[in-house]
Design a protein around this motif. Structure first.
Motif, PDB file in Angstrom:
ATOM      1  N   ASN B 418     -28.687  13.589 -56.309  1.00  0.00           N
ATOM      2  CA  ASN B 418     -28.160  14.951 -56.409  1.00  0.00           C
ATOM      3  C   ASN B 418     -26.833  15.024 -55.661  1.00  0.00           C
ATOM      4  OD1 ASN B 418     -27.821  17.640 -56.810  1.00  0.00           O
ATOM      5  ND2 ASN B 418     -29.394  18.295 -55.358  1.00  0.00           N
ATOM      6  N   THR B 419     -25.841  14.350 -56.188  1.00  0.00           N
ATOM      7  CA  THR B 419     -24.547  14.296 -55.498  1.00  0.00           C
ATOM      8  C   THR B 419     -23.785  15.608 -55.594  1.00  0.00           C
ATOM      9  OG1 THR B 419     -23.696  13.317 -57.519  1.00  0.00           O
ATOM     10  CG2 THR B 419     -24.217  11.811 -55.731  1.00  0.00           C
ATOM     11  N   LEU B 420     -24.159  16.472 -56.528  1.00  0.00           N
ATOM     12  CA  LEU B 420     -23.440  17.732 -56.711  1.00  0.00           C
ATOM     13  C   LEU B 420     -24.076  18.878 -55.936  1.00  0.00           C
ATOM     14  CD1 LEU B 420     -22.892  17.500 -60.572  1.00  0.00           C
ATOM     15  CD2 LEU B 420     -21.250  16.960 -58.765  1.00  0.00           C
ATOM     16  N   ASN B 421     -25.142  18.575 -55.218  1.00  0.00           N
ATOM     17  CA  ASN B 421     -25.877  19.613 -54.483  1.00  0.00           C
ATOM     18  C   ASN B 421     -26.262  20.767 -55.410  1.00  0.00           C
ATOM     19  OD1 ASN B 421     -27.086  20.860 -52.294  1.00  0.00           O
ATOM     20  ND2 ASN B 421     -25.224  22.031 -51.805  1.00  0.00           N
ATOM     21  N   SER B 422     -26.701  20.396 -56.590  1.00  0.00           N
ATOM     22  CA  SER B 422     -27.060  21.428 -57.568  1.00  0.00           C
ATOM     23  C   SER B 422     -28.474  21.939 -57.310  1.00  0.00           C
ATOM     24  CB  SER B 422     -26.940  20.879 -58.982  1.00  0.00           C
ATOM     25  OG  SER B 422     -27.721  19.716 -59.119  1.00  0.00           O
ATOM     26  N   GLU B 423     -28.765  23.044 -57.951  1.00  0.00           N
ATOM     27  CA  GLU B 423     -30.063  23.696 -57.791  1.00  0.00           C
ATOM     28  C   GLU B 423     -31.187  22.760 -58.230  1.00  0.00           C
ATOM     29  OE1 GLU B 423     -32.203  27.716 -57.986  1.00  0.00           O
ATOM     30  OE2 GLU B 423     -31.150  26.492 -56.523  1.00  0.00           O
ATOM     31  N   PRO B 424     -32.229  22.556 -57.403  1.00  0.00           N
ATOM     32  CA  PRO B 424     -33.359  21.745 -57.854  1.00  0.00           C
ATOM     33  C   PRO B 424     -34.056  22.413 -59.035  1.00  0.00           C
ATOM     34  CG  PRO B 424     -33.524  22.257 -55.508  1.00  0.00           C
ATOM     35  CD  PRO B 424     -32.431  23.098 -56.066  1.00  0.00           C
TER      36      PRO B 424
END
Lengths: 406, 809
Positions: B418-424
């Motif tokens: 999750n390199t984009l720190n996107s919503e799980p």
């Protein structure tokens, strides 16, 4: 065990039948026929029954029949969960970009051998579908887009909506910006008085100079209907993503559209931003944010409620130059709030395309005539005339994209 | 699954009771009666000469006489169509004597030969089978040493396709001649038995036989089947009996089953206990096959990278079922009266999402199901010649569907970075509560003792309700109440004419559908006061009628022709009418599917030099299916939802043939082939009927249409000792390749296809003490073929199984 002729015969029959089946081929004969490279190549993404095909031609206006029948066209059926996923695809610089399975962002091309082939991809860690694309900011090497949904920040009561900048040569992420779209600060109730459960759907994204504008709407998680007849537009600095504020307008209802890529907002030659609105009675309108401003123009509302725009399916708004825009099936002059042309009248047909196409200032869209024939039509804004081009097999059920591939 | 342990413990205790319940000093004479080809002869009479003591053989040709006095006695064996036998036997004290018999057919007296179906002890069913229906009957007792489920056996039959998406417990689509078929267990729709009872779940040991009706379905099944029906007849014995089996094999696959009956010989009290347990990790290896466009991938720096192969890591499947029936048999007031309770549960992990590389690491479902039942069967019910069969059940199933994975997975079994720190990913937890009531009555009246003329009346009613809850949001997602009730009644008249050369069955069917819904038509003003409208209730009742005719004419002793014609309906389900509150919109106006079915066939049986047997069966069929229930995308307020709707449908036609050869009971060879073609019959794609579809009159893609099977079995009796049997079987299945999409649309170079399947399996089994103890080994998909029933969804490769079985009569 006593054996005899019968036994031998039947054992032989059994074994021979097994061998016969075994000798059958696993696959059909491979028949790759390389296409002759053309200077220009256009693609029409069509559906027929439950299949999807890309029909290619060197000239959209050539008097020819484009059909997937008789084993023509590129079969892309297996790349889509269902034919209607064509609406979520985006074509840019000759490549198709798909996020069909919700995890993978793929770049596809049509090879000279006539196959749909993945060139590169990006793997998202959680659900991802491509949302709106900032075509004006994208370049030969970079695609700027957002996703259909962002990250809910309950502490700040905002949706953190990403803007991705992707290097299209390597399919790596150049950078990501985050806009914070505010949720409502009050509770919406259902008709029965119980609290509703809402989620946010970004319906437009426009980057204009040093500002970015997000139009969005709210839907009920309970009955899946849109709620609140108000346009919500969030504007903030670009690329700083700060100094955000929420604009509201109740004249035309919510900002129209859904999360798929087709755009329902545009910036005209004067730098004025127009956003299509739709109220809960499905009547459309246009609101404006003038060039250099960050407030909705209170003196402007183009009421399109009496016009059957998008009657035959939601489509892509195209800017035609000279102050004109195409909102299927009408050519309008938004600043003057005038209908310039009704292409249904000019073509004596109805539009059948989701993602129409503009090249050299001319619009290309597909229309179905009253006798059920499908044609590519070229609309020239300069002369306000149409010209009939290639015929498309009338057996197709929809045309999702008209694009230039090469 | 704690309850599985309890269940297994209880079953093992019961097993012990059976094993040690033999009384000292108890004398029995028992054995099997078979024909020269090793096939069981049911209903054969076994009498001790000069006494009133006697019995008849059961479906396995087994007989047992108890409490015979010591000494010498004459056993007389007789069966219509066979040469009777007599044998003097001597029994001493405390002896259990076994004597098997092999009866030769009496060609002079044989009135007709029914190749299969001889083991049917339910005479009403046998009558129907002898009529003109196109029916295959598979004797599963022959397959009881295979580590197989029912799907794996019946797909070797003509006209059957089973398309599985993976290993044990995976989703599958079952078709007869290309159309949907209804599945029944002992005449009760399988839908009522919960998600643990499916064709790819039930072990073969629980089942006596499977009847496969193609096209025309007899009225007694009370079916709204469109293309045919499968009736699974479970094992029933009127005597003490236990069959216990366990198998272990590749992919950590365990399968256990128990079938048992305790019947008190005097008071008729019977207790039946059945159960099974299945577990498999399904962790077989998948391979990249570029020529089939199957490319497995892992991820590196957020990019999918092709890999050569990968193991499935999240496809474990576990299911268990326990069933107890208590009642009485052969009483004055009932031939059979049972109260039963069935409990089952399963847990299934789902690794694959929409595509082969949409890998899930936390998606699973589990269900718990319970069903009390009542069964009453009586011959000569109220009046002589009237047969009654009544069944009633209530079932409740609670099913949970969950997804707990925060991120997407790849084939390495790890999260994608999750390199984009996107919503799980959001967690999913839905609970579905299904209730179903079913009542079925079947009456048959014979006008004479020869039963040459009879009437059969069948009535089925079932009503079902589903409630759905989103447990993450803690919300009921059902909306307002709705209900669906189905009534299906059938009346059939069977007659035998021209000295029984001609058998006819004429049936009429009635389908009734009772629907109810509430709609909120209120309009609210300020302060949530109702300005106008109300909550309205809507009722609908639809009636449909159909009929069928089945004829069989026997023009020679061993040859005949069959003909059947039918119009059938398939009623829409709850989701089609009411939607599901989530993804499916309601369609209150949806119509049932309809199919006109025609079957013509012939058969020829012959014996060559006594010990050789040859059977030929062939048939052609035509189906005209209309108002197909299909799904479409409907846009509502810019959003898209699914909705069921009717389309004009398809025409299907084809033929199938089977040849069987047998030499004594040492060699059995079966060859069969099927060809079925489905053609799109939807001419226009628009409402004005101007736009001719590009696929009109084209063959439907993505379905098998040429397939065949070979089954060669070699056996040797008494080779490793008296009462032993060693058997070797070679199974071969072939399915011809087919295109995923319409064959004539798109260049061939761009088209994907599902490759041909050529699956070979070998089974070797050894039994001793006259089938009491059995051990078998099975090598499935011996050549490790890449097998795909569906596009890209590779099935398990080579697998080995060992099975142990004890069968105590």
């Amino acid at each position: 065990m006593k054996t005899n002729g019968f036994l031998k015969t039947w054992l032989t029959v059994g074994l021979m039948s097994g061998l016969f089946f075994t000798s059958c081929k696993h696959s059909p004969e491979d028949t790759v026929t390389p296409e002759t490279p053309a200077e220009r190549k256009y693609g029409l993404w069509v559906t027929a029954t439950d299949g999807s095909y890309i029909l290619t031609t060197g000239d959209l206006m050539k008097d020819t029949l484009l059909t997937p029948a008789n084993n023509q066209g590129v079969d892309i059926t297996s790349y889509l969960p269902a034919a209607y996923y064509g609406v979520y695809a985006y074509c840019y610089n000759g490549y198709y970009y798909l996020s069909a399975d919700g995890t993978r962002f793929s770049q596809y091309e049509i090879t000279d051998a006539g196959r749909f082939s993945e060139v590169n991809n990006y793997a998202f860690s959680s659900t991802f579908y491509i949302g709106k694309v900032a075509a004006n900011l994208s370049s030969d090497d970079e695609l700027v887009f957002t996703a259909t949904s962002g990250k809910e920040n309950t502490e700040e009561n905002v949706l953190e909506q990403p803007i991705y900048f992707m290097n299209t040569n390597t399919m790596t992420m150049n950078k990501t910006l985050i806009a914070k779209l505010p949720f409502l600060d009050y509770t919406v109730k259902q008709a029965n008085g119980e609290p509703d459960d809402l989620y946010m759907v970004p319906t437009s994204m426009t980057i204009r100079n040093d500002k970015v504008f997000f139009g969005y709407k709210f839907r009920s998680n309970i009955n899946y209907n849109d709620v609140i007849d108000t346009a919500f537009i969030y504007v903030c600095d670009y690329p700083g993503m700060e100094n955000g504020k929420l604009l509201k307008d109740t004249r035309g209802g919510k900002v129209a559209g859904h999360w798929q890529v087709n755009s329902t907002s545009f910036v005209d030659d004067n730098g004025d931003l127009y956003l299509l609105t739709q109220n809960l009675s499905s009547k459309y309108g246009l609101i404006r944010i003038k060039s250099g401003e960050t407030e909705i123009d209170p003196g402007y509302f183009f009421n399109l409620g009496d016009y059957n725009i998008f009657q035959n399916g939601s489509s892509q708004i195209q800017l035609l130059g000279e102050g004109r825009a195409y909102i299927s099936p009408f050519v309008i002059n938004p600043s003057q709030q005038k209908i310039v042309a009704d292409l249904r009248i000019l073509t004596d047909a109805i539009p059948r395309t989701t993602m129409n196409f503009v090249e050299d200032g001319k619009l290309y869209d597909v229309f179905k005539t009253s006798d059920s024939k499908w044609y590519v039509y070229e609309y020239d804004p300069a002369t306000n005339t149409v010209k009939k081009g290639a015929e498309i097999d009338s057996g197709v059920s929809w045309v999702y994209h008209v694009n230039r591939l090469k | 699954m704690q309850i599985n342990k309890v269940l297994l413990t209880a079953l093992l205790c019961l097993f012990n009771i059976f094993l040690f319940a033999q009384k000292p000093g108890h004398i029995t004479i028992s054995g099997y009666i078979r024909d020269p080809f090793g096939r069981a002869i049911a209903g054969a009479s076994v009498i001790i000469d000069g006494s009133t003591r006697g019995t008849v053989t059961d479906d396995e040709g087994f007989y047992k006489l108890e409490k015979s006095a010591p000494g010498k006695l004459l056993l007389k064996i007789s069966m219509l169509g066979y040469v009777a036998q007599e044998k003097w036997i001597t029994i001493g004290d405390n002896a259990n004597v076994t004597h098997d018999f092999k009866l030769k057919e009496d060609r002079g007296k044989l009135s007709e030969i029914v190749v299969y179906g001889k083991t049917v002890n339910q005479t009403k069913v046998e009558d129907i089978k002898r009529s003109g229906f196109n029916v295959n009957v598979i004797d599963l007792n022959k397959h009881s040493n295979e580590a197989a489920n029912i799907n794996q056996v019946i797909r070797r039959t003509t006209g059957i396709t089973v398309r599985e998406s993976g290993g044990m417990g995976s989703d599958f689509v079952f078709r007869i001649n290309g159309l949907d078929a209804k599945i029944y267990i002992d005449g009760i729709p399988m839908d009522n038995f919960g998600s643990s009872m499916t064709l790819n779940n039930i072990p073969v040991n629980l089942v006596d036989r499977v009847e496969i009706y193609k096209g025309v379905v007899p009225a007694f099944l009370g079916s709204d089947a469109l293309g045919g029906a499968v009736n699974i007849i479970t094992k029933r014995r009127n005597r003490r009996f236990i069959d216990l089996s366990y198998s272990y094999g590749s992919f950590n696959t365990h399968q256990a089953s128990l079938v048992s009956t305790f019947a008190h010989p005097k008071n008729g009290l019977s207790v039946k206990v059945n159960g099974f347990y299945n577990l498999s990790d399904n962790n077989y290896t998948m391979y990249t096959e570029e020529k089939y466009n199957v490319i497995l991938e892992t991820t590196e720096n957020n990019r999918y990278i092709p890999i050569e192969k990968a193991r499935r890591f999240y496809d474990r499947y576990e299911s268990a079922m326990g069933q107890v029936e208590v009642g009485a048999q052969n009483r004055k007031w009932a031939d059979r009266f049972f109260a039963g309770l069935t409990y089952s549960q399963n847990k299934k992990e789902n690794q694959l999402g929409a595509t082969v590389n949409t890998v899930r690491g936390g998606n699973w479902s589990e269900s718990n199901y319970i069903m009390p039942t009542l069964t009453y069967v009586k011959n000569n019910f109220l009046i002589k010649g009237l047969y009654a069969d009544v069944f009633a059940s209530y079932s409740n199933e609670i099913r949970h569907v969950r997804d707990t994975a925060l991120h997407n997975y790849d084939w390495s079994g790890k999260w994608i970075s999750n390199t984009l720190n996107s919503e799980p990913n959001e967690p999913v937890h839905m609970r579905y509560n299904n209730n179903n009531y079913l009542a079925r009555t079947n009456f048959n009246y014979d006008f004479n003792e020869e039963r040459t003329q009879s009437l059969n009346l069948n009535y089925n009613f079932n009503t079902s309700r589903q409630r759905s809850y989103d447990l993450v949001e803690n919300r009921d997602v059902n909306g307002l109440p709705n209900r669906l009730g189905r009534h299906i009644a059938g009346l059939s008249w069977q007659g035998q004419w021209l000295k029984k050369r001609l058998i006819s069955m004429l049936s009429v069917k009635y389908y009734g559908m009772d629907t109810y819904k509430q709609v909120d038509e209120r309009v609210f003003g300020n302060n949530n006061t109702v300005v106008s409208g109300e909550i309205k209730s809507y009722n609908n009742f639809w009636n449909y009628y159909s009929g069928n005719l089945a004829l069989r004419y026997r023009f020679a002793k061993d040859a005949g022709v069959k003909f059947s014609l039918e119009r059938a309906y398939n009623m829409p389900g709850m989701t089609a009418i009411f939607g599901d509150g989530q993804n499916y919109l309601a369609n209150w106006d949806i119509q049932p599917e309809r199919s006109d079915n025609l079957n013509v066939g012939g058969y020829y049986n012959t014996f060559i030099k006594v010990n050789h047997f040859l059977n030929l069966d062939a048939s052609v069929f035509y189906r005209r299916a209309a108002n197909f229930i299909n799904t479409r995308i409907v846009t509502q307020s810019d959003g898209s939802l699914f909705q069921f709707y009717n389309v004009p449908g398809v025409n299907l036609y084809g033929f199938e043939a089977e040849i069987k050869y047998g030499y004594k009971d040492l060699i059995a060879l079966t060859l069969n082939g099927s060809y079925d073609k489905a053609v799109d019959n939807q001419k226009y794609t628009d409402d004005t009927n101007q736009q001719v579809s590009l696929t009109y009159k084209s063959q439907l893609p993505n379905r098998p249409w040429v397939y065949g099977n070979t089954d060669l079995t070699l056996a040797k009796n008494d080779w490793l000792g008296k009462g032993s049997r060693i058997q070797l079987s070679w199974l071969y299945q072939y399915t011809h390749w087919f295109y995923l999409s319409w064959a004539h649309l798109g260049t061939l170079a761009s088209k994907d296809h599902i490759p041909s399947q050529m699956v070979q399996s070998v089974i070797i089994s050894y039994s001793w003490k006259r089938n009491k103890y059995n051990i078998s080994g099975e090598a499935r998909n011996l050549t490790n073929e890449r097998v795909y029933d569906n596009f890209r969804l590779q099935k398990p490769g080579r697998a080995f199984y060992l099975k142990l079985r004890v069968s105590i009569m």
